[in-house]
Design a protein around this motif. Structure first.
Motif, PDB file in Angstrom:
ATOM      1  N   GLU A 316      11.677   6.834  10.292  1.00  0.00           N
ATOM      2  CA  GLU A 316      12.343   7.581   9.219  1.00  0.00           C
ATOM      3  C   GLU A 316      13.705   7.246   8.476  1.00  0.00           C
ATOM      4  O   GLU A 316      13.665   7.036   7.471  1.00  0.00           O
ATOM      5  CB  GLU A 316      12.226   9.227   9.588  1.00  0.00           C
ATOM      6  CG  GLU A 316      10.989   9.759   9.996  1.00  0.00           C
ATOM      7  CD  GLU A 316      11.292  11.180  10.432  1.00  0.00           C
ATOM      8  OE1 GLU A 316      12.462  11.540  10.659  1.00  0.00           O
ATOM      9  OE2 GLU A 316      10.148  11.796  10.775  1.00  0.00           O
ATOM     10  N   ASP A 356       3.909   5.152  -2.867  1.00  0.00           N
ATOM     11  CA  ASP A 356       4.888   6.155  -2.864  1.00  0.00           C
ATOM     12  C   ASP A 356       5.544   6.217  -1.359  1.00  0.00           C
ATOM     13  O   ASP A 356       4.810   6.138  -0.395  1.00  0.00           O
ATOM     14  CB  ASP A 356       4.199   7.602  -3.050  1.00  0.00           C
ATOM     15  CG  ASP A 356       3.578   7.438  -4.498  1.00  0.00           C
ATOM     16  OD1 ASP A 356       4.114   6.904  -5.416  1.00  0.00           O
ATOM     17  OD2 ASP A 356       2.239   7.967  -4.448  1.00  0.00           O
ATOM     18  N   VAL A 357       6.769   6.628  -1.445  1.00  0.00           N
ATOM     19  CA  VAL A 357       7.410   6.446  -0.089  1.00  0.00           C
ATOM     20  C   VAL A 357       7.339   8.068   0.594  1.00  0.00           C
ATOM     21  O   VAL A 357       7.533   8.985  -0.270  1.00  0.00           O
ATOM     22  CB  VAL A 357       9.002   6.378  -0.443  1.00  0.00           C
ATOM     23  CG1 VAL A 357       9.574   6.085   1.027  1.00  0.00           C
ATOM     24  CG2 VAL A 357       9.182   4.728  -0.848  1.00  0.00           C
ATOM     25  N   THR A 358       6.932   8.183   1.755  1.00  0.00           N
ATOM     26  CA  THR A 358       7.230   9.290   2.673  1.00  0.00           C
ATOM     27  C   THR A 358       8.141   9.410   3.457  1.00  0.00           C
ATOM     28  O   THR A 358       9.009   8.507   3.766  1.00  0.00           O
ATOM     29  CB  THR A 358       5.618   9.538   3.282  1.00  0.00           C
ATOM     30  OG1 THR A 358       5.470   8.385   4.159  1.00  0.00           O
ATOM     31  CG2 THR A 358       4.552   9.464   2.128  1.00  0.00           C
ATOM     32  N   SER A 361       9.336   6.080   6.433  1.00  0.00           N
ATOM     33  CA  SER A 361       9.597   4.978   5.205  1.00  0.00           C
ATOM     34  C   SER A 361       9.980   3.647   5.310  1.00  0.00           C
ATOM     35  O   SER A 361      10.173   2.675   4.687  1.00  0.00           O
ATOM     36  CB  SER A 361      10.795   5.622   4.302  1.00  0.00           C
ATOM     37  OG  SER A 361      11.889   5.829   5.013  1.00  0.00           O
ATOM     38  N   ARG A 362      10.032   3.508   6.893  1.00  0.00           N
ATOM     39  CA  ARG A 362      10.355   2.135   7.202  1.00  0.00           C
ATOM     40  C   ARG A 362       9.434   1.478   8.455  1.00  0.00           C
ATOM     41  O   ARG A 362       9.019   2.230   9.151  1.00  0.00           O
ATOM     42  CB  ARG A 362      11.873   2.272   7.732  1.00  0.00           C
ATOM     43  CG  ARG A 362      12.753   2.602   6.732  1.00  0.00           C
ATOM     44  CD  ARG A 362      14.178   2.936   7.483  1.00  0.00           C
ATOM     45  NE  ARG A 362      15.198   3.541   6.472  1.00  0.00           N
ATOM     46  CZ  ARG A 362      16.039   2.936   5.563  1.00  0.00           C
ATOM     47  NH1 ARG A 362      15.722   1.601   5.671  1.00  0.00           N
ATOM     48  NH2 ARG A 362      16.631   3.487   4.694  1.00  0.00           N
ATOM     49  N   GLN A 375      10.374  -1.717   3.720  1.00  0.00           N
ATOM     50  CA  GLN A 375      10.044  -0.266   3.253  1.00  0.00           C
ATOM     51  C   GLN A 375       8.548   0.011   3.284  1.00  0.00           C
ATOM     52  O   GLN A 375       7.871  -0.935   2.792  1.00  0.00           O
ATOM     53  CB  GLN A 375      10.594   0.027   1.876  1.00  0.00           C
ATOM     54  CG  GLN A 375      10.540   1.319   1.288  1.00  0.00           C
ATOM     55  CD  GLN A 375      10.788   1.633   0.017  1.00  0.00           C
ATOM     56  OE1 GLN A 375      10.369   1.056  -0.938  1.00  0.00           O
ATOM     57  NE2 GLN A 375      11.908   2.206  -0.278  1.00  0.00           N
ATOM     58  N   SER A 377       5.314   2.019   2.131  1.00  0.00           N
ATOM     59  CA  SER A 377       4.854   3.038   1.195  1.00  0.00           C
ATOM     60  C   SER A 377       3.438   3.049   1.190  1.00  0.00           C
ATOM     61  O   SER A 377       2.813   2.238   1.636  1.00  0.00           O
ATOM     62  CB  SER A 377       5.374   2.931   0.124  1.00  0.00           C
ATOM     63  OG  SER A 377       5.280   1.373  -0.571  1.00  0.00           O
ATOM     64  N   THR A 390       7.344  -3.297   1.680  1.00  0.00           N
ATOM     65  CA  THR A 390       8.395  -4.193   0.804  1.00  0.00           C
ATOM     66  C   THR A 390       9.353  -4.678   1.399  1.00  0.00           C
ATOM     67  O   THR A 390      10.251  -4.160   2.434  1.00  0.00           O
ATOM     68  CB  THR A 390       8.822  -3.212  -0.241  1.00  0.00           C
ATOM     69  OG1 THR A 390       7.712  -2.717  -0.936  1.00  0.00           O
ATOM     70  CG2 THR A 390       9.745  -3.943  -1.263  1.00  0.00           C
ATOM     71  N   THR A 397       6.743  -6.882  -2.538  1.00  0.00           N
ATOM     72  CA  THR A 397       5.748  -6.134  -1.725  1.00  0.00           C
ATOM     73  C   THR A 397       4.476  -6.867  -1.405  1.00  0.00           C
ATOM     74  O   THR A 397       3.937  -7.405  -1.862  1.00  0.00           O
ATOM     75  CB  THR A 397       5.446  -4.943  -2.744  1.00  0.00           C
ATOM     76  OG1 THR A 397       6.943  -4.460  -3.054  1.00  0.00           O
ATOM     77  CG2 THR A 397       4.645  -3.942  -2.268  1.00  0.00           C
ATOM     78  N   ARG A 419       1.927  12.809   5.439  1.00  0.00           N
ATOM     79  CA  ARG A 419       1.955  12.751   3.900  1.00  0.00           C
ATOM     80  C   ARG A 419       1.632  13.911   3.164  1.00  0.00           C
ATOM     81  O   ARG A 419       0.704  15.154   3.729  1.00  0.00           O
ATOM     82  CB  ARG A 419       0.734  11.471   3.503  1.00  0.00           C
ATOM     83  CG  ARG A 419       1.186  10.388   3.931  1.00  0.00           C
ATOM     84  CD  ARG A 419       0.274   9.285   3.611  1.00  0.00           C
ATOM     85  NE  ARG A 419       0.463   8.901   2.157  1.00  0.00           N
ATOM     86  CZ  ARG A 419      -0.277   9.195   1.253  1.00  0.00           C
ATOM     87  NH1 ARG A 419      -1.163  10.166   1.351  1.00  0.00           N
ATOM     88  NH2 ARG A 419      -0.060   8.824  -0.113  1.00  0.00           N
TER      89      ARG A 419
END
Length: 419
Positions: A316, A356-358, A361-362, A375, A377, A390, A397, A419
């Motif tokens: 996270e 979309d980032v949740t 996220s990493r 990143q 997503s 990304t 990406t 999610r």
């Protein structure tokens, strides 16, 4: 014709860029993963993180087995990765030429290499001179009494008194070992193992003590901080495979040291022990033998060792040491799953947009000293979820294939559930 070619190129750019081949995994040194500490001062600051690539790259060239001459140690650094127990120690020193000496937690070997010049952050105004071979000299009666009066820093309840004429001073060398023998028995000298990372230029004071009740002998050892400690004189028990104290009834000691250098491989007489054995007084010679240390010359192993990666973390927040590397804060692929996951990542294709980032996220790949951060997503479509990575360093990406995304979500179901 030119217009037709231009139109074809434009169409190719619009429709074919997603299919363009590009390496997804490009691991490299990530300074933000490391803490760097100056071992001399214990100081650690933000700018030292910039030195990480040079320090991690140290001792990765042609290894040498020995440094034969006296050296001056200028700087020593310790790197610790913020989220696991991986570390590396690097020393910079100069004799006939500059050297780097390293030890790391992955290989557990001491390595050395000749270097052309020191990194820009190594300053040579001050240093510690270290000998190539230990020196040894006899101590005085006054030095013996001074040691006896100091705080021993031990917890032995028995009365142990220092023996006159047993005081010696040893100046350690950079690397090697000092073996002690009592007749034909192998003993243990207080400074038996000499390693670069504990090398010092100051003399070490050593004297013998004797307890008449237990008939055991002890080394008084004055460390570089001025305090003394007491260590039993032990010999190696071959049957038990351990060191154990040895008893001497009516012990008398004469120092017979005649040398001022412990020449490599030469047995140097130190004391003569006279004691009662089977009702008769016998003599045994106590000797020291210095052996040069040899640095490891095994071929350099990239990325520390195979057992140190690759690992894949889904998390996270950044892996900066503040985050507890425990479930569910950090998810980790293990065992055979690593191969599947790396194949899925390698097979991703470059795309123009991320998802979309949740909460998770990493994604971080760690392989030896190196790493790579993405990143993470997602985009939900009918019946499936697309997964995007990304790379912020390249501002690029990548999208996992349908099978790759499916495998990823199988390995990390917590991501799907969040999610």
């Amino acid at each position: 014709m030119k217009r037709i070619l231009l139109l074809i190129c434009c169409i190719g750019l619009m429709t074919g860029c997603d299919d363009e081949q590009m390496d997804v995994v490009k691991i490299d040194y990530l300074p933000e993963h490391w803490n760097v500490k100056d071992l001399q001062s214990g100081h650690m600051d933000a700018k030292s993180v910039k030195w990480t690539p040079d320090l991690l790259d140290a001792c990765s060239g042609n290894a040498i087995s020995r440094i034969e001459e006296d050296v001056t140690v200028y700087r020593s650094y310790e790197l610790n990765r913020k989220f696991d127990d991986v570390y590396k120690i690097v020393m910079y020193m100069e004799g006939d030429r500059p050297y780097a000496v390293c030890y790391d937690s992955a290989s557990e070997q001491i390595k050395a290499e000749k270097i052309n010049e020191f990194p820009y952050f190594v300053h040579t105004e001050e240093g510690i001179d270290i000998l190539s071979t230990p020196t040894i000299r006899t101590g005085t009666h006054e030095e013996l009494k001074e040691m006896e009066q100091k705080d021993e820093g031990h917890f032995y309840p028995m009365p142990v008194s220092l023996l006159e004429g047993t005081m010696i001073h040893v100046t350690p060398s950079l690397y090697g070992q000092i073996d002690l023998t009592i007749g034909d028995q192998q003993g243990l000298f207080p400074i038996s193992h000499l390693e670069p990372f504990s090398a010092q230029s100051e003399e070490v004071g050593i004297a013998l003590g004797y307890d008449e009740q237990s008939k055991e002998t002890y080394f008084y050892y004055e460390k570089d901080d001025g305090l003394t400690t007491i260590l039993p004189l032990v010999v190696w028990n071959e049957k038990e495979h351990k060191h154990e104290p040895i008893q001497f009834e009516g012990l008398q000691v004469e120092q017979v040291l005649r040398e001022d250098i412990l020449e490599p491989g030469v047995k140097t007489p130190l004391y003569t022990f006279s004691f009662i054995e089977d009702g008769k007084r016998v003599n045994e010679e106590i000797s020291l033998t210095y052996l040069n240390g040899e640095f490891s010359t095994q071929d350099p192993v990239q990325n520390a060792s195979d057992s140190n990666g690759p690992f894949v973390y889904v998390h996270e927040k950044p892996l900066n040491g503040a985050l507890d590397i425990q479930y569910p804060n950090v998810l980790m692929a293990e065992g055979n799953d690593i191969s599947d996951l790396m194949n899925a990542i390698d097979g991703a294709i470059p795309v123009k947009r991320a998802g979309d980032v949740t909460d998770y996220s990493r994604l971080t790949i760690v392989d030896g000293w190196d790493g790579q951060e993405f990143q993470l997503s997602f985009k939900e479509r009918s019946q499936k979820i697309d997964v995007y990575l990304t790379d912020p360093l390249r501002d690029q990406t990548f999208k996992l294939s349908s099978k790759g995304a499916e495998r990823f979500l199988d390995l990390f179901p917590e991501v799907k559930e969040s999610r």
